[in-house]
Every structure is written in structure tokens, then in C-alpha cells.
Write an enzyme that holds these catalytic residues in place. Structure first.
Site, PDB file in Angstrom:
ATOM      1  N   ASP A   7       0.873  -1.171   0.000  1.00  0.00           N
ATOM      2  CA  ASP A   7       0.000   0.000   0.000  1.00  0.00           C
ATOM      3  C   ASP A   7       0.913   1.226   0.000  1.00  0.00           C
ATOM      4  OD1 ASP A   7       0.923   0.258   2.594  1.00  0.00           O
ATOM      5  OD2 ASP A   7      -1.045   0.216   3.547  1.00  0.00           O
ATOM      6  N   HIS A   8       0.325   2.404   0.235  1.00  0.00           N
ATOM      7  CA  HIS A   8       1.122   3.640   0.237  1.00  0.00           C
ATOM      8  C   HIS A   8       2.167   3.627   1.344  1.00  0.00           C
ATOM      9  CE1 HIS A   8      -2.379   3.974   2.786  1.00  0.00           C
ATOM     10  NE2 HIS A   8      -1.759   4.879   3.516  1.00  0.00           N
ATOM     11  N   CYS A  64       3.267  -3.140   3.970  1.00  0.00           N
ATOM     12  CA  CYS A  64       2.416  -2.000   4.332  1.00  0.00           C
ATOM     13  C   CYS A  64       3.181  -1.222   5.398  1.00  0.00           C
ATOM     14  CB  CYS A  64       1.022  -2.426   4.769  1.00  0.00           C
ATOM     15  SG  CYS A  64       0.933  -3.493   6.230  1.00  0.00           S
ATOM     16  N   GLY A  65       2.510  -0.336   6.112  1.00  0.00           N
ATOM     17  CA  GLY A  65       3.241   0.482   7.068  1.00  0.00           C
ATOM     18  C   GLY A  65       3.936  -0.344   8.129  1.00  0.00           C
ATOM     19  N   THR A  66       3.155  -1.215   8.764  1.00  0.00           N
ATOM     20  CA  THR A  66       3.707  -2.092   9.801  1.00  0.00           C
ATOM     21  C   THR A  66       3.927  -3.521   9.341  1.00  0.00           C
ATOM     22  OG1 THR A  66       1.482  -2.670  10.493  1.00  0.00           O
ATOM     23  CG2 THR A  66       2.544  -0.807  11.651  1.00  0.00           C
ATOM     24  N   GLY A  67       3.256  -3.906   8.283  1.00  0.00           N
ATOM     25  CA  GLY A  67       3.227  -5.307   7.855  1.00  0.00           C
ATOM     26  C   GLY A  67       2.081  -6.081   8.492  1.00  0.00           C
ATOM     27  N   HIS A  97      11.961 -22.901   9.082  1.00  0.00           N
ATOM     28  CA  HIS A  97      11.010 -23.618   9.940  1.00  0.00           C
ATOM     29  C   HIS A  97       9.576 -23.562   9.417  1.00  0.00           C
ATOM     30  CE1 HIS A  97      13.627 -23.646  13.869  1.00  0.00           C
ATOM     31  NE2 HIS A  97      14.269 -24.072  12.801  1.00  0.00           N
ATOM     32  N   ASN A  98       9.172 -22.401   8.902  1.00  0.00           N
ATOM     33  CA  ASN A  98       7.760 -22.214   8.519  1.00  0.00           C
ATOM     34  C   ASN A  98       7.526 -22.365   7.021  1.00  0.00           C
ATOM     35  OD1 ASN A  98       8.439 -19.734  10.733  1.00  0.00           O
ATOM     36  ND2 ASN A  98       6.882 -21.218  11.329  1.00  0.00           N
ATOM     37  N   ARG A 108       7.275   1.267   7.470  1.00  0.00           N
ATOM     38  CA  ARG A 108       7.521   2.313   8.471  1.00  0.00           C
ATOM     39  C   ARG A 108       8.287   1.743   9.658  1.00  0.00           C
ATOM     40  NH1 ARG A 108       1.274   4.299   7.814  1.00  0.00           N
ATOM     41  NH2 ARG A 108       1.575   5.460   5.877  1.00  0.00           N
ATOM     42  N   HIS A 132       9.377 -30.021  11.175  1.00  0.00           N
ATOM     43  CA  HIS A 132       8.605 -28.841  10.770  1.00  0.00           C
ATOM     44  C   HIS A 132       7.492 -29.202   9.801  1.00  0.00           C
ATOM     45  CE1 HIS A 132      11.518 -26.540  12.920  1.00  0.00           C
ATOM     46  NE2 HIS A 132      12.506 -27.034  12.193  1.00  0.00           N
TER      47      HIS A 132
HETATM   48  C1  RB5 Z   1      -1.876   2.699   6.451  1.00  0.00           C
HETATM   49  O1  RB5 Z   1      -1.912   3.941   7.077  1.00  0.00           O
HETATM   50  C2  RB5 Z   1      -1.490   1.617   7.456  1.00  0.00           C
HETATM   51  O2  RB5 Z   1      -2.534   1.384   8.327  1.00  0.00           O
HETATM   52  C3  RB5 Z   1      -1.101   0.357   6.731  1.00  0.00           C
HETATM   53  O3  RB5 Z   1      -0.030   0.622   5.884  1.00  0.00           O
HETATM   54  C4  RB5 Z   1      -0.639  -0.813   7.582  1.00  0.00           C
HETATM   55  O4  RB5 Z   1       0.340  -0.426   8.491  1.00  0.00           O
HETATM   56  C5  RB5 Z   1      -1.718  -1.593   8.218  1.00  0.00           C
HETATM   57  O5  RB5 Z   1      -1.459  -2.614   8.881  1.00  0.00           O
END
Ligand code: RB5
Length: 151
Positions: A7-8, A64-67, A97-98, A108, A132
């Protein structure tokens, strides 16, 4: 061949990861997003995880931002083992393992340098099988039990 999507919040890191994959000589299919407009991570997780789940491609990467969001969605797909990793050890274990078929990263959370190291170790590691495999078989049994697949 490997497929990748973000995503962004993962766009910038995706470009760094694509460069790392290209420097390994890998063909990469980028399922987007391709600009910084705000988008919804499930749309891109669905494209990448769907392709892996259907057997169209063996491996994928989602960012994504956090994954976190990407990993939640990707793991809904039968046969997908998506691993959210934050360091090289986790990326290595995800394969050994997985037998993770999707690596999930946080744009981020990680530097481009760390993400590159993680992608490389994930690709260079091998699934160990053995004990495994019994656990992966149980994951498949869980998928069948909840109606996601038929055994
Ligand atoms: C987008 O702002 C953020 O929520 C997304 O990238 C992600 O971190 C969600 O899990």
C-alpha cells in the site's frame, strides 16, 4: 519469478526491495500500488496472496506500514504461509522452519538496508522439513477444519 505488492505505507520500501531483487537477477511482478495516494492494503494483499494460493507463483512479498494488515489478510488464503518479520533471524526462520511463501515487511518499521538483508536471507535459506513438516501438515488440517480447504 516473485510477486510483490504494497500500500502507500510500503511503497518506498517496495522500490528498495525491487532493486534488491533485480540485483539478484530475479523477475519481479509488481501488483502495485504505484503512487503515494492512500489505498487499502487488503486490495494488494488479495492480489499477491491470491496468486500464491492459486499456485500461479511460488513466492511473494507484501509491504504495508507495519506489515500487520498485510499479514492478517494474506494468511486468510489457503496454502499461504505469510510471515511478518522484523529482522534477519525472523526472515531466516520464516523459511527454514515455517516455509513461508510470503514475506511481509513494514515500510515504516524497516530501513531499506535491513529489508534488503532480510529478503536476501529469506531467499537464500532452505526449508528444513523434518519435524517442521508435521507442523505445516497441521496448519493444512486447521485450514480444512475451518472449511478453508478440503484435504
Ligand atoms: C496505512 O496507514 C497503514 O494502516 C497500513 O499501511 C498498515 O500499516 C496496516 O497494517
Amino acid at each position: 519469478m516473485i510477486v510483490i505488492g504494497s500500500d502507500h505505507g510500503g511503497l518506498e520500501l517496495k522500490e528498495a526491495v525491487k532493486a534488491a531483487l533485480a540485483s539478484r537477477g530475479m523477475d519481479v511482478d509488481d501488483f502495485g500500488t504505484d503512487n503515494s495516494d492512500s489505498v487499502d492494503y487488503p486490495d494488494f494483499a488479495e492480489k499477491v496472496a491470491g496468486a500464491v494460493s492459486r499456485g500461479e507463483v511460488e513466492l511473494g512479498i507484501l509491504i504495508c506500514g507495519t506489515g500487520i494488515g498485510m499479514s492478517i489478510v494474506a494468511n486468510k488464503f489457503p496454502g499461504v504461509r505469510a510471515a511478518l518479520a522484523t529482522d534477519e533471524f525472523m526472515a531466516q526462520m520464516a523459511r527454514e522452519h515455517n516455509n513461508a511463501n510470503i514475506l511481509v515487511l513494514g515500510g515504516r518499521v524497516l530501513s531499506a538496508d535491513m529489508a534488503t538483508k532480510m529478503v536476501n536471507v529469506w531467499l537464500d535459506s532452505s526449508y528444513e522439513g523434518g519435524r517442521h513438516q508435521r507442523r505445516l501438515d497441521k496448519i493444512a488440517q486447521v485450514e480444512a477444519a475451518v472449511g478453508a480447504t478440503e484435504l
